[in-house]
Motif scaffolding. Sequence first.
Motif, PDB file in Angstrom:
ATOM      1  N   SER A 184       0.917  -0.950  -0.044  1.00  0.00           N
ATOM      2  CA  SER A 184      -0.124   0.119  -0.036  1.00  0.00           C
ATOM      3  C   SER A 184       0.762   1.302   0.012  1.00  0.00           C
ATOM      4  O   SER A 184       0.355   2.354  -0.647  1.00  0.00           O
ATOM      5  N   ASN A 185       2.061   1.256   0.704  1.00  0.00           N
ATOM      6  CA  ASN A 185       2.836   2.288   0.628  1.00  0.00           C
ATOM      7  C   ASN A 185       3.287   2.569  -0.873  1.00  0.00           C
ATOM      8  O   ASN A 185       3.583   3.687  -1.282  1.00  0.00           O
ATOM      9  N   LYS A 186       3.804   1.795  -1.441  1.00  0.00           N
ATOM     10  CA  LYS A 186       4.235   1.693  -2.857  1.00  0.00           C
ATOM     11  C   LYS A 186       3.249   2.341  -3.682  1.00  0.00           C
ATOM     12  O   LYS A 186       3.467   3.395  -4.432  1.00  0.00           O
ATOM     13  N   ALA A 187       2.024   1.979  -3.765  1.00  0.00           N
ATOM     14  CA  ALA A 187       0.804   2.304  -4.339  1.00  0.00           C
ATOM     15  C   ALA A 187       0.614   4.016  -4.237  1.00  0.00           C
ATOM     16  O   ALA A 187       0.330   4.799  -5.027  1.00  0.00           O
ATOM     17  N   ILE A 188       0.373   4.349  -2.841  1.00  0.00           N
ATOM     18  CA  ILE A 188       0.367   5.687  -2.659  1.00  0.00           C
ATOM     19  C   ILE A 188       1.375   6.608  -2.898  1.00  0.00           C
ATOM     20  O   ILE A 188       1.176   7.665  -3.414  1.00  0.00           O
ATOM     21  N   THR A 189       2.637   6.243  -2.756  1.00  0.00           N
ATOM     22  CA  THR A 189       3.628   6.949  -3.377  1.00  0.00           C
ATOM     23  C   THR A 189       3.557   7.300  -4.650  1.00  0.00           C
ATOM     24  O   THR A 189       4.225   8.297  -5.049  1.00  0.00           O
ATOM     25  N   THR A 190       3.263   6.142  -5.433  1.00  0.00           N
ATOM     26  CA  THR A 190       3.431   6.615  -7.009  1.00  0.00           C
ATOM     27  C   THR A 190       1.935   7.561  -7.371  1.00  0.00           C
ATOM     28  O   THR A 190       2.243   8.460  -8.080  1.00  0.00           O
ATOM     29  N   GLU A 207      -2.867  35.462  -7.487  1.00  0.00           N
ATOM     30  CA  GLU A 207      -2.773  36.521  -6.624  1.00  0.00           C
ATOM     31  C   GLU A 207      -3.497  36.800  -5.757  1.00  0.00           C
ATOM     32  O   GLU A 207      -3.629  38.014  -5.315  1.00  0.00           O
ATOM     33  N   LEU A 208      -4.147  35.923  -4.882  1.00  0.00           N
ATOM     34  CA  LEU A 208      -5.188  36.224  -3.951  1.00  0.00           C
ATOM     35  C   LEU A 208      -5.022  35.192  -2.681  1.00  0.00           C
ATOM     36  O   LEU A 208      -4.454  34.118  -3.163  1.00  0.00           O
ATOM     37  N   ASP A 209      -5.349  35.293  -1.677  1.00  0.00           N
ATOM     38  CA  ASP A 209      -5.514  34.553  -0.518  1.00  0.00           C
ATOM     39  C   ASP A 209      -6.108  33.263  -0.850  1.00  0.00           C
ATOM     40  O   ASP A 209      -7.170  33.404  -1.494  1.00  0.00           O
ATOM     41  N   GLU A 210      -5.539  32.235  -0.729  1.00  0.00           N
ATOM     42  CA  GLU A 210      -6.137  30.789  -1.047  1.00  0.00           C
ATOM     43  C   GLU A 210      -5.881  29.698  -0.093  1.00  0.00           C
ATOM     44  O   GLU A 210      -4.498  29.704   0.787  1.00  0.00           O
ATOM     45  N   TYR A 211      -6.681  28.878   0.190  1.00  0.00           N
ATOM     46  CA  TYR A 211      -6.344  27.710   1.090  1.00  0.00           C
ATOM     47  C   TYR A 211      -5.383  26.667   0.101  1.00  0.00           C
ATOM     48  O   TYR A 211      -5.472  26.578  -0.991  1.00  0.00           O
ATOM     49  N   GLY A 212      -4.612  26.056   0.824  1.00  0.00           N
ATOM     50  CA  GLY A 212      -3.696  24.920   0.328  1.00  0.00           C
ATOM     51  C   GLY A 212      -4.341  23.619   0.077  1.00  0.00           C
ATOM     52  O   GLY A 212      -5.452  23.573   0.880  1.00  0.00           O
ATOM     53  N   PRO A 213      -3.973  22.902  -0.788  1.00  0.00           N
ATOM     54  CA  PRO A 213      -4.668  21.509  -0.916  1.00  0.00           C
ATOM     55  C   PRO A 213      -4.389  20.534   0.247  1.00  0.00           C
ATOM     56  O   PRO A 213      -3.326  20.667   0.893  1.00  0.00           O
ATOM     57  N   THR A 214      -5.220  19.601   0.306  1.00  0.00           N
ATOM     58  CA  THR A 214      -4.901  18.395   1.119  1.00  0.00           C
ATOM     59  C   THR A 214      -4.884  17.050   0.347  1.00  0.00           C
ATOM     60  O   THR A 214      -5.860  16.778  -0.121  1.00  0.00           O
ATOM     61  N   MET A 215      -3.686  16.769   0.105  1.00  0.00           N
ATOM     62  CA  MET A 215      -3.433  15.565  -0.743  1.00  0.00           C
ATOM     63  C   MET A 215      -3.507  14.335   0.002  1.00  0.00           C
ATOM     64  O   MET A 215      -2.813  14.119   1.301  1.00  0.00           O
ATOM     65  N   ALA A 216      -4.282  13.247  -0.421  1.00  0.00           N
ATOM     66  CA  ALA A 216      -4.277  12.040   0.266  1.00  0.00           C
ATOM     67  C   ALA A 216      -2.967  11.318   0.250  1.00  0.00           C
ATOM     68  O   ALA A 216      -2.313  10.973  -0.657  1.00  0.00           O
ATOM     69  N   SER A 217      -2.347  11.276   1.819  1.00  0.00           N
ATOM     70  CA  SER A 217      -1.177  10.728   1.735  1.00  0.00           C
ATOM     71  C   SER A 217      -0.787  10.148   3.175  1.00  0.00           C
ATOM     72  O   SER A 217      -1.640  10.703   3.946  1.00  0.00           O
ATOM     73  N   PRO A 218      -0.135   9.216   3.548  1.00  0.00           N
ATOM     74  CA  PRO A 218       0.134   8.517   4.781  1.00  0.00           C
ATOM     75  C   PRO A 218       0.382   9.512   6.035  1.00  0.00           C
ATOM     76  O   PRO A 218      -0.229   9.732   7.047  1.00  0.00           O
ATOM     77  N   ALA A 219       1.138  10.696   5.664  1.00  0.00           N
ATOM     78  CA  ALA A 219       1.377  11.751   6.372  1.00  0.00           C
ATOM     79  C   ALA A 219       0.132  12.602   6.769  1.00  0.00           C
ATOM     80  O   ALA A 219      -0.237  12.738   8.168  1.00  0.00           O
ATOM     81  N   ASN A 220      -0.671  12.885   5.658  1.00  0.00           N
ATOM     82  CA  ASN A 220      -1.625  13.907   5.901  1.00  0.00           C
ATOM     83  C   ASN A 220      -2.915  12.989   6.454  1.00  0.00           C
ATOM     84  O   ASN A 220      -3.558  13.501   7.271  1.00  0.00           O
ATOM     85  N   LYS A 221      -2.805  11.781   6.433  1.00  0.00           N
ATOM     86  CA  LYS A 221      -4.130  10.787   7.200  1.00  0.00           C
ATOM     87  C   LYS A 221      -3.519  10.833   8.479  1.00  0.00           C
ATOM     88  O   LYS A 221      -4.661  11.279   9.439  1.00  0.00           O
ATOM     89  N   GLU A 222      -2.349  10.706   8.972  1.00  0.00           N
ATOM     90  CA  GLU A 222      -1.850  10.723  10.513  1.00  0.00           C
ATOM     91  C   GLU A 222      -2.285  12.129  11.098  1.00  0.00           C
ATOM     92  O   GLU A 222      -2.761  12.030  12.258  1.00  0.00           O
ATOM     93  N   LYS A 223      -2.099  13.218  10.187  1.00  0.00           N
ATOM     94  CA  LYS A 223      -2.279  14.462  10.804  1.00  0.00           C
ATOM     95  C   LYS A 223      -3.868  14.693  10.980  1.00  0.00           C
ATOM     96  O   LYS A 223      -4.446  15.093  12.035  1.00  0.00           O
ATOM     97  N   ALA A 224      -4.491  14.308  10.137  1.00  0.00           N
ATOM     98  CA  ALA A 224      -5.989  14.347  10.238  1.00  0.00           C
ATOM     99  C   ALA A 224      -6.691  13.372  11.343  1.00  0.00           C
ATOM    100  O   ALA A 224      -7.336  13.776  11.994  1.00  0.00           O
ATOM    101  N   THR A 237      -3.690   5.057  12.504  1.00  0.00           N
ATOM    102  CA  THR A 237      -3.230   6.235  11.570  1.00  0.00           C
ATOM    103  C   THR A 237      -2.270   5.526  10.482  1.00  0.00           C
ATOM    104  O   THR A 237      -2.114   6.280   9.485  1.00  0.00           O
ATOM    105  N   ARG A 238      -2.199   4.345  10.383  1.00  0.00           N
ATOM    106  CA  ARG A 238      -1.436   3.732   9.445  1.00  0.00           C
ATOM    107  C   ARG A 238      -2.126   3.658   7.967  1.00  0.00           C
ATOM    108  O   ARG A 238      -3.362   3.552   8.007  1.00  0.00           O
TER     109      ARG A 238
END
Length: 409
Positions: A184-190, A207-224, A237-238
């Motif tokens: 699963s780590n190989k798949a999401i890394t790709t 040139e305007l204030d904007e929110y950054g994206p949230t990309m589905a990744s192991p690090a962002n899942k753990e954070k969420a 979290t894994r």
Amino acid sequence: ENLSVTEEEKTSIENGASPTALIIKKLSNGEMSPADTGLDPCTGSVFVTQVGTGEVLASVTYPSYDNNELVNTFNNAYYNDLLQDGNTPLVNRPLKQKKASGSTFKMITALAGLETGTITPSTTIVDKGLFKDAGVPYARCWIYSNTGGTHGPVNVSHALEVSCNYFFYELGYRLGSTANGSDSNKAITTLNEYMAAFGLNDYTGVELDEYGPTMASPANKEKAVKTFNPDATTSQTRWTDGDTIRTAIGQSINSYTPAQITKYVSTLALYKLHMVDHIQNADGTLHSEVEETVENVTKFKEENLQAVYQGMYLVTNGSHGTLRTAFNDLPVKVAAKTGTAEEDKNRSSHTWFVCFAPFDDPQIAITVMIPFGEGSGTPAPAVAKAIIREYLGLDYTPTNTTMQTVLAE
């Protein structure tokens, strides 16, 4: 709220006239807003860019407000009404409303699979309805959930045409293929590498204030997960195969603004988005000029691009395309993809629509996002069609249709 009606309108309804027609009339002339109906959908946004340059042609948020009330003599009462409006008209939705991208994401998964050799344009995957290889809860193809049926054997172009979830579950799973099974780590890394190649890991550059994206990744899942449960265990979290296959159809924790989705769709050479063309000094001389800046260039094989383009073409022109009748009255062909993303089980899913047009000479890329707008009557394709007509001048009628010959002495 109570609906304000005239005596004539009241009498008309009492005599059998349609209340719905009256509401539509009042919505059209501005006496009511969609929010007044208490029905979904009642908000939305549109983002339009020029293909190949990064120039922002339109950024529209709805409902909007009257800027004139907030300058010079500031209207405090009006501003307080805006603050209390449940439809948050002060939110700049194209740049600051993030939602899961749903099936509009599938072109990224398709190219990841094609470019890595995981599939070819002719590879066929049989939709079995329930995808069981990633564990429980089993992921479902939308058609299986709706009718109990499947799409049968489909290749990547036809999977885009009918938006077959099963195909992309299987493809996401195969991206992790190893000699000992699936990683699963190989798949999401790709997948993350290809998401980044399309700019879904960074700001658009506008040139305007904007929110950054949230990309589905192991690090962002753990954070969420830890945001809601600071004591979450490693097992909670894994990253799992289930996360990967749901990422592959634009779900999981993927969350993007319409501007970010438009940037991804608009071009494969990622240009930094910009609204400002140039800046002048007070005396009218040129102070500075904005250059078109390519942020990332990824070289994809032509046959792989064509397989994806063909899938987007079939969405609007194929015999089984999810929007096969929506653009019949346009004289140009449109490449498109729809998407839905669930947020609240008690309300309709969000509706996404992305496209570029004309298909054979792309000039503009469009994203329409209608929160809680799922359903056969979703206005997203109609909104995009109106934009295409306006930009390409398809509704233009010459004022003088008579050929005149002028002889000058």
